[in-house]
Design an enzyme around this catalytic site. Structure first.
Site, PDB file in Angstrom:
ATOM      1  N   ASP A 357     -69.334 -95.203 -35.683  1.00 46.82           N
ATOM      2  CA  ASP A 357     -68.735 -93.892 -35.152  1.00 46.82           C
ATOM      3  C   ASP A 357     -69.307 -93.166 -33.813  1.00 46.82           C
ATOM      4  O   ASP A 357     -70.486 -92.982 -34.187  1.00 46.82           O
ATOM      5  CB  ASP A 357     -68.811 -92.626 -36.453  1.00 46.82           C
ATOM      6  N   LEU A 358     -67.836 -92.839 -33.101  1.00 42.84           N
ATOM      7  CA  LEU A 358     -68.828 -92.238 -31.712  1.00 42.84           C
ATOM      8  C   LEU A 358     -69.257 -90.339 -32.004  1.00 42.84           C
ATOM      9  O   LEU A 358     -68.592 -89.527 -32.267  1.00 42.84           O
ATOM     10  CB  LEU A 358     -68.184 -92.739 -31.085  1.00 42.84           C
ATOM     11  N   ASP A 399     -62.334 -93.059 -33.732  1.00 45.14           N
ATOM     12  CA  ASP A 399     -63.460 -93.422 -32.898  1.00 45.14           C
ATOM     13  C   ASP A 399     -64.322 -94.301 -33.828  1.00 45.14           C
ATOM     14  O   ASP A 399     -65.952 -94.121 -33.474  1.00 45.14           O
ATOM     15  CB  ASP A 399     -64.353 -91.297 -32.285  1.00 45.14           C
TER      16      ASP A 399
END
Length: 523
Positions: A357-358, A399
């Site tokens: 996950d960003l 994301d």
């Protein structure tokens, strides 16, 4: 000469006895023969010889006449036998005999069979027959008969329709002139007449089938033994870039890679590849056996439909269905399929999965807009692909990304892969003139230690990723069963909050904000 002597007593005694008994032998009377001249004796001898010769000649003539009569009788019998066999042959072939005398227009029919039944044509002149023939055939019949009668045609051969019967029938007229006058005009023409309605219908049907074979948009090939091409239509010829004539005699099997099912009993349907000039085309194939005529070899009809465009379209749709429209990576459906295939393999090798996950991506979207956020996601996808070329990289959604590492490696492979990801995404992103930064929170699981199905692996990797976020982000957390307790607790809490919100169980209270002087400045 000595004179003959007769005894009277003997003669007298014999007279009464003749009345009561059988006659006695005649008595011998000696008579003195007169003297014959020499010339007369020679004449008598000559006459006797002549008589003998005439008698011998008559016997020879009688014998010759008897032989000739016997030969004539045998010839007559052979003629009758030949005529009988001829009539039987014509009857078996359902043909009748016709005879036309042009001088008086006399027409005779004999032994005709129409529609399988003996029939008599009630026309005694050609003019009467012509009056009944279909008008469309008048010219053809007239040209055939009169042309042959004048010596312009070698024979009579013409088909015509005769509608005067119970139904219109096709008749075939054949014949030749038996005699001609000094001017070459026929005195008598004779031949056969046959009902060819069924044959004409078959010929018409074959013509339609031949036209359909030649003009259909589907590629058709007739093959014989060892798949040798007997005939093709123009569609198949265009497909392989040849002419139909040039393909006759070649082996279809060398051009089309059939599946193993080709050699199974027909009919057979399947797919194959056509190889032409180092290029391949996908084909849909149907093979049907053609029932051979007596004495003819067995053949097959092969129908080939080029489905290359359909296959390309299906592959494009499949790519669209399994790829992320923004980044081009595998989407959620493709990720699930890939994992399901890996874990379903017999004796599947261990592998590692990273769930990423960003961190900070929401701020990019909120601050610079979704277009900038999309551009950042595309560049992040490209970086991950390049950094881990042997790994399977997909976008889970938003994301979040999923990476499946190579088989084996254990914790070392997990940590090494995570370090590559962190280092790759640590570099600033240049998006629309802005310098943007994000960091990855990574959760990792291993197959089969942490789960033996795709759903379990993804769920536990997601839990590990949230644990990484909770521990400060920009780091890696390898799944541990203890993470399930916190995840379950959070899930139960979210469920309770959602249930209380639906039944209006929350009560809000506002507490005023005051400054140092006690003045209310907010709430």
């Amino acid at each position: 000469m000595t004179p003959a002597v007769v005894t009277p007593a003997e003669g007298a005694a014999s007279a009464p006895a003749q009345a009561h008994a059988a006659p006695a032998p005649a008595a011998v009377i000696a008579v003195a023969a007169p003297a014959v001249p020499a010339d007369a004796a020679d004449g008598l001898a000559t006459m006797q010889r002549r008589l003998d010769r005439e008698r011998a000649a008559r016997k020879a003539a009688e014998a010759l006449l008897t032989d000739k009569s016997r030969e004539l009788w045998d010839a007559l019998q052979r003629t009758r036998d030949t005529e009988r066999r001829l009539h039987l042959a014509l009857w078996a072939n359902e043909e009748g005999i016709w005879e036309w005398h042009p001088a008086d227009d006399r027409l005779i029919f004999d032994g005709l069979v129409i529609a399988g039944t003996p029939a008599e044509l009630p026309y005694d002149t050609l003019s009467a027959l012509m009056a009944e023939i279909d008008p469309r055939d008048h010219v053809a019949v007239g040209d055939a008969l009169y042309g042959h009668a004048r010596g312009q045609l070698a024979q009579v051969q013409v088909d015509f329709r005769l509608p005067g019967l119970t139904q219109s029938r096709w008749m075939r007229l054949r014949g030749r002139a038996l005699s001609r006058d000094e001017g070459g005009h026929a005195l008598q023409i004779s031949g056969t007449l046959r009902d060819v309605t069924a044959q004409r219908e078959q010929e018409h049907l074959r013509g339609l089938l031949a036209h359909a074979f030649a003009s259909t948009l589907e590629a058709l090939v007739v093959v014989g033994e060892f798949w040798t091409i007997v005939q093709t239509n123009s569609t198949f010829a265009r497909l392989v870039g040849r002419t139909p004539e040039a393909l006759v005699g070649e082996s279809l099997d060398t051009m089309v890679g059939f599946a193993a099912g080709l050699y199974q009993p027909t009919p057979w349907r399947g797919e194959a590849l056509l190889r032409v000039d180092d290029a391949e085309r996908a084909l849909e194939v149907a093979i049907t056996r053609i029932d051979p005529q007596p004495g003819q070899p067995e053949c097959h009809l092969v129908a080939l439909n080029d489905i290359s465009e359909r296959r390309r379209a299906e592959q494009a749709l499949q790519r669209l269905a399994l790829s992320d429209g923004l980044t081009g990576l595998a989407n959620r459906v493709a990720i699930n399929q890939r994992l399901a295939q890996r874990v379903a393999q017999a004796g599947a090798a261990p592998f590692q999965l990273l769930f990423i996950d960003l961190d900070g991506f929401k701020n990019v979207n909120d601050s610079y807009g979704h277009r900038a956020g999309d551009a950042l996601l595309c560049e992040a996808a490209d970086r991950l692909r390049l950094a881990l070329p042997k790994a399977f990289v997909g976008r889970w959604g938003g994301d979040e990304f999923v990476i499946v590492l190579d088989d084996g490696g254990g914790d070392y492979a997990v940590r090494e892969g995570a370090q590559v990801v962190i280092a790759t995404l640590a570099q600033p992103f240049r998006i629309e003139g802005h310098r943007l930064t994000v960091s990855p929170s990574i959760g990792a699981v291993q197959f089969p230690a942490d789960g033996d199905d795709a759903a379990t692996l993804l769920q536990r990797a997601d839990a590990a990723m949230y644990a990484a976020k909770a521990r400060g982000r920009n780091g890696l957390v390898i799944y541990d069963p203890s993470l399930d307790e916190g995840t379950q607790r959070q899930s139960r809490l979210r469920t309770l909050v959602r249930a209380d919100a639906e039944r209006n169980a929350f009560h809000f209270a506002v507490q005023p904000q005051v400054d140092a002087t006690g003045r209310t400045i907010g709430g």
